[in-house]
Design a protein around this motif. Structure first.
Motif, PDB file in Angstrom:
ATOM      1  N   SER A 250     -31.037 -24.224 -14.729  1.00 31.72           N
ATOM      2  CA  SER A 250     -31.427 -23.134 -15.558  1.00 31.72           C
ATOM      3  C   SER A 250     -32.585 -22.008 -15.292  1.00 31.72           C
ATOM      4  N   ALA A 251     -32.820 -21.491 -16.142  1.00 31.59           N
ATOM      5  CA  ALA A 251     -33.946 -20.629 -15.823  1.00 31.59           C
ATOM      6  C   ALA A 251     -35.227 -21.276 -15.661  1.00 31.59           C
ATOM      7  N   SER A 252     -35.310 -22.398 -16.396  1.00 35.41           N
ATOM      8  CA  SER A 252     -36.343 -23.393 -16.249  1.00 35.41           C
ATOM      9  C   SER A 252     -36.446 -24.381 -15.258  1.00 35.41           C
ATOM     10  N   GLY A 253     -35.383 -24.365 -14.689  1.00 36.33           N
ATOM     11  CA  GLY A 253     -35.112 -25.578 -13.697  1.00 36.33           C
ATOM     12  C   GLY A 253     -34.411 -26.734 -14.121  1.00 36.33           C
ATOM     13  N   GLY A 254     -33.819 -26.690 -15.257  1.00 40.00           N
ATOM     14  CA  GLY A 254     -33.275 -27.902 -15.952  1.00 40.00           C
ATOM     15  C   GLY A 254     -31.704 -27.872 -15.471  1.00 40.00           C
ATOM     16  N   ILE A 255     -31.245 -29.012 -15.439  1.00 37.58           N
ATOM     17  CA  ILE A 255     -29.834 -29.295 -15.001  1.00 37.58           C
ATOM     18  C   ILE A 255     -29.012 -30.171 -15.972  1.00 37.58           C
ATOM     19  N   SER A 256     -27.889 -30.115 -16.150  1.00 38.15           N
ATOM     20  CA  SER A 256     -27.011 -30.899 -16.989  1.00 38.15           C
ATOM     21  C   SER A 256     -25.471 -30.788 -16.805  1.00 38.15           C
ATOM     22  N   GLY A 257     -24.995 -32.161 -16.624  1.00 31.66           N
ATOM     23  CA  GLY A 257     -23.470 -31.978 -16.503  1.00 31.66           C
ATOM     24  C   GLY A 257     -22.788 -33.381 -16.698  1.00 31.66           C
ATOM     25  N   THR A 258     -21.652 -33.695 -16.591  1.00 33.93           N
ATOM     26  CA  THR A 258     -20.861 -35.043 -16.779  1.00 33.93           C
ATOM     27  C   THR A 258     -20.112 -35.345 -15.579  1.00 33.93           C
ATOM     28  N   PHE A 259     -20.450 -36.637 -15.026  1.00 29.75           N
ATOM     29  CA  PHE A 259     -19.902 -37.242 -13.719  1.00 29.75           C
ATOM     30  C   PHE A 259     -19.403 -38.358 -14.073  1.00 29.75           C
ATOM     31  N   THR A 260     -18.060 -38.854 -13.603  1.00 22.56           N
ATOM     32  CA  THR A 260     -17.303 -39.730 -14.012  1.00 22.56           C
ATOM     33  C   THR A 260     -17.217 -40.607 -12.670  1.00 22.56           C
ATOM     34  N   VAL A 261     -17.585 -42.039 -12.965  1.00 23.36           N
ATOM     35  CA  VAL A 261     -17.734 -42.961 -11.812  1.00 23.36           C
ATOM     36  C   VAL A 261     -16.350 -43.685 -11.846  1.00 23.36           C
ATOM     37  N   ASN A 262     -15.797 -43.575 -10.662  1.00 25.39           N
ATOM     38  CA  ASN A 262     -14.609 -44.312 -10.390  1.00 25.39           C
ATOM     39  C   ASN A 262     -14.767 -45.457  -9.266  1.00 25.39           C
ATOM     40  N   ASP A 263     -15.674 -45.124  -8.292  1.00 23.31           N
ATOM     41  CA  ASP A 263     -15.768 -45.882  -7.344  1.00 23.31           C
ATOM     42  C   ASP A 263     -16.569 -47.195  -7.612  1.00 23.31           C
TER      43      ASP A 263
END
Length: 552
Positions: free
Chosen positions: A343-356
Motif C-alpha cells: 500500500s501507499a504506507s508500505g503495508g501488505i495483506s493477502g491470503t496464502f494456502t499451505v498445502n506442502d
C-alpha cells in the motif's frame, strides 16, 4: 451617566514594567518612552489639555516570522497606563483602541483593543492601571522584512476621548504622528518538497541507503544549503548530511542519503540556507515485517498474511519455505507463491494456502539482488499421518494435532419482576396538621447479565409527581428510597453489584454493576424501601404517580 472629563493622560514616572513577566520575546520593549496626548470633547476642532504620557511600553508580533496567509497576533502593553482626570470613572468607561501601521513587505492598519478599561472603578487623578491590547491581521503575500508601528492610541470615553501619538504639541486626533514604538518582523514564504527517492516509486517514503532529491524555494539567493533528517515537527537532532544550492531567485535543489540506523517513522527533511529553514514531510521505513494468522495447521489451511515497512507500491511475493538446512535463506516449498502490492504506507495483506507438509515458515520477499527485502514467520505444520516406529524398532513416537474451535454466543442483559407486583400501595395517612410519612416497598427486580462481556449496567428510577383526585399534587421530590442490591441466591456472579444511595427517587440509581476488564455477568436482585413525605395541609384525596425503572 457618562463622566465628563473622563481621562487625561498625565505624566507618570515608571520604574519597572508591571505585568510583563512571561511575555513573548519583543523586538520593542518593554522600554521607557513618551507619547503626546490631547483631550477632545467632540469630533471637530482641536484638542485641549496637551500633556505627555511617560510609561514603559512593549509591542509584540507573534509569530515573529509568519508565512503568507497566517494569522498574526499583535499585542501592545503599557506598564502603568494613563492617569485619570478630575472625575471618577466606572470600570470599562474608557475602552482602549491602538492603531498599528504595517510597513515594509506588509501594508495596512491593525486595530488593537482593550474593551474593559479601567479594570475597576477609579477615583480622580489616579493611574488607571496596566494596558494589554491585542488584535490580529493575516500576513500578506509579500515576503521580506516588515514593521509594526504604533501610530495612535485612543482612550474612547463616549464624552471626552483622549488621543495619543508621537510626543509633541500637535493635533493627535486629526494628524497623528507615528511613534517610536516599532517592532520589526519578517514574512517568510520558503518551502521544500521531496522530488525523488532512489529505490522507491513514491516520494513520501525512504529507507536507509536511499538518496533523497529535494527542491526548495524562497530561501536566500546563491546560498549553500545543508539538509538533515529531523522529527515530524522539524526539530530534534539532525541525522544524515545533505547539500544543495540556490539560484539568484532563492530556488534550488539538493540531495541527502538516508544514513544507516536513521530513526524510523514520521520524519521531516530539514533544509537550511544558514538563516532560514524549510521542511518537507517524509516517512523512514524500518525493517520489513510479516505476520500470519493462524500460526499453524494442516494441509489446505488458509492463512492471512500481513506486514509493514515494505516499499510502497512494490510487488511482494508471499510463499512457503522449508526448515533451514544451511545458510539462509531457506528453500521454498512446492506451494506456488502469491503476489500482493504494498500500500501507499508500505503495508501488505493477502491470503496464502499451505498445502506442502514440509512448510516450516511463511515468508515475503521483494526486489532482486543485494537490495532484496525478506521477512519470515514460523509455521507449525500439523500432519494428518505419522510413523511412530519403523519396522522392529523398540523406541519412537509420533503425534497428530487437532485445532479445536468453540463459539460462545452472547446472551442478554434483562430484568424481570414477580407477576402482580406492578402496583405499590403506600400506607395511608390521616391529616392532623403535621407532616406524615407514608411507606411502602419496591419489590425485587432481578437483573440477569448473560452477555459475556466486560460492560457494566445500571438501574435508574424516574418518577412523576403524585396527582390527586379530586385535586392536589405531591411533588415527586417527596418520595425517597433506601436501595438494596444483592446477588441472586445461588447465582455465580463475576462482579459485585452496588446499591444506590438513599435519598430522593427521581433520577437516582437503584443498583449498578461495574465494568471489568476480566469480564462481567451474573444475576442480581434489587429492591428498595419507599417513604413519601405528605405535607401537613395536603388536599385530601387519592394520589397516584408513575415510577419507571430503566436498565441500561
Amino acid at each position: 451617566m457618562r463622566r465628563k472629563y473622563a481621562v487625561v493622560a498625565g505624566s507618570f514616572a515608571v520604574v519597572t514594567a508591571l505585568g510583563l513577566a512571561g511575555s513573548p520575546a519583543q523586538a520593542y520593549g518593554p522600554t521607557a518612552n513618551s507619547l503626546g496626548c490631547r483631550l477632545y470633547f467632540g469630533d471637530t476642532g482641536t484638542g485641549t489639555s496637551p500633556t505627555t504620557w511617560n510609561d514603559t511600553y512593549g509591542l509584540t508580533v507573534a509569530p515573529a516570522q509568519p508565512t503568507p496567509g497566517q494569522t498574526v497576533t499583535v499585542t501592545f502593553t503599557a506598564a502603568a497606563g494613563v492617569t485619570n482626570g478630575p472625575a471618577p470613572l466606572n470600570a470599562g468607561d474608557v475602552p482602549v483602541i491602538v492603531k498599528v501601521a504595517l510597513g515594509g513587505s506588509q501594508s495596512g492598519t491593525v486595530n488593537l483593543n482593550l474593551a474593559a478599561y479601567p479594570a475597576s472603578a477609579k477615583a480622580g487623578y489616579v493611574p488607571l492601571g496596566p494596558i494589554t491590547a491585542t488584535g490580529t491581521f493575516v500576513a500578506g503575500a509579500g515576503a521580506g522584512a516588515a514593521t509594526a508601528t504604533v501610530s495612535q492610541i485612543k482612550f474612547a470615553n463616549a464624552t471626552a476621548a483622549t488621543y495619543c501619538s508621537d510626543a509633541g504639541d500637535r493635533d493627535q486626533k486629526a494628524s497623528p504622528q507615528p511613534s517610536t514604538i516599532v517592532e520589526s518582523f519578517s514574512v517568510f514564504n520558503g518551502s521544500a518538497s521531496v522530488t525523488a527517492v532512489t529505490g522507491q516509486t513514491v516520494t513520501t517514503h525512504a529507507r536507509a541507503g536511499n538518496a533523497i532529491t529535494f527542491a526548495v524555494s524562497g530561501l536566500a539567493p546563491g546560498a549553500t544549503l545543508s539538509a538533515s533528517l529531523k522529527d515530524a515537527a522539524g526539530a530534534g537532532t539532525g541525522e544524515g548530511t545533505g547539500t544543495g544550492t540556490t539560484n539568484a531567485s532563492g530556488a534550488g535543489t539538493g540531495t541527502l542519503t538516508v544514513p544507516a540506523g536513521a530513526t524510523t517513522g514520521a520524519r521531516t527533511i530539514a533544509i537550511s540556507d544558514g538563516v532560514n529553514t524549510v521542511v518537507a514531510p517524509l516517512t523512514i521505513l524500518g525493517a520489513p515485517t510479516v505476520s500470519i494468522n493462524p500460526g499453524g495447521g494442516g494441509t489446505g489451511t488458509a492463512v492471512a498474511v500481513s506486514g509493514t515497512n515494505w516499499n510502497p507500491g512494490s510487488t511482494v511475493a508471499i510463499g512457503g519455505y522449508k526448515a533451514l538446512a544451511g545458510p539462509p535463506p531457506p528453500s521454498p516449498t512446492g506451494d506456488a507463491p502469491i503476489s500482493v502490492t504494498a500500500s501507499a504506507s508500505g503495508g501488505i495483506s493477502g491470503t496464502f494456502t499451505v498445502n506442502d507438509s514440509t512448510t516450516a515458515y511463511l515468508g515475503a520477499s521483494s526486489g532482486v539482488g543485494p537490495g532484496t527485502l525478506f521477512a519470515i514467520a514460523t509455521w507449525s505444520a500439523s500432519a494428518d499421518a505419522c510413523v511412530a516406529k519403523t519396522g522392529a524398532a523398540a523406541t519412537g513416537q509420533c503425534a497428530l494435532t487437532y485445532n479445536l474451535s468453540q463459539i460462545v454466543t452472547a446472551g442478554n442483559l434483562a430484568m424481570a419482576r414477580a407477576a402482580g407486583t406492578s402496583n405499590i400501595a403506600l400506607t395511608g395517612v390521616t391529616l392532623n396538621g403535621t407532616v406524615h410519612t407514608s411507606t411502602g416497598n419496591l419489590s425485587v427486580i432481578t437483573v440477569t447479565d448473560y452477555r459475556g462481556s466486560t460492560f457494566g449496567w445500571s438501574l435508574v428510577g424516574t418518577l412523576s409527581d403524585f396527582t390527586g383526585t379530586p385535586g392536589g399534587t405531591i411533588p415527586k421530590a417527596n418520595l425517597s428510597w433506601t436501595p438494596v442490591c444483592v446477588g441472586t441466591p445461588g447465582a455465580t456472579n463475576a462482579v459485585t453489584a452496588a446499591a444506590g444511595s438513599a435519598g430522593p427517587v427521581n433520577s437516582a440509581t437503584l443498583c449498578s454493576a461495574p465494568a471489568s476488564a476480566t469480564g462481567t455477568g451474573g444475576s442480581f436482585d434489587a429492591s428498595a424501601a419507599l417513604a413519601l413525605s405528605v405535607p401537613a395541609n395536603q388536599l385530601a384525596g387519592a394520589y397516584s404517580a408513575t415510577l419507571t425503572i430503566t436498565l441500561s
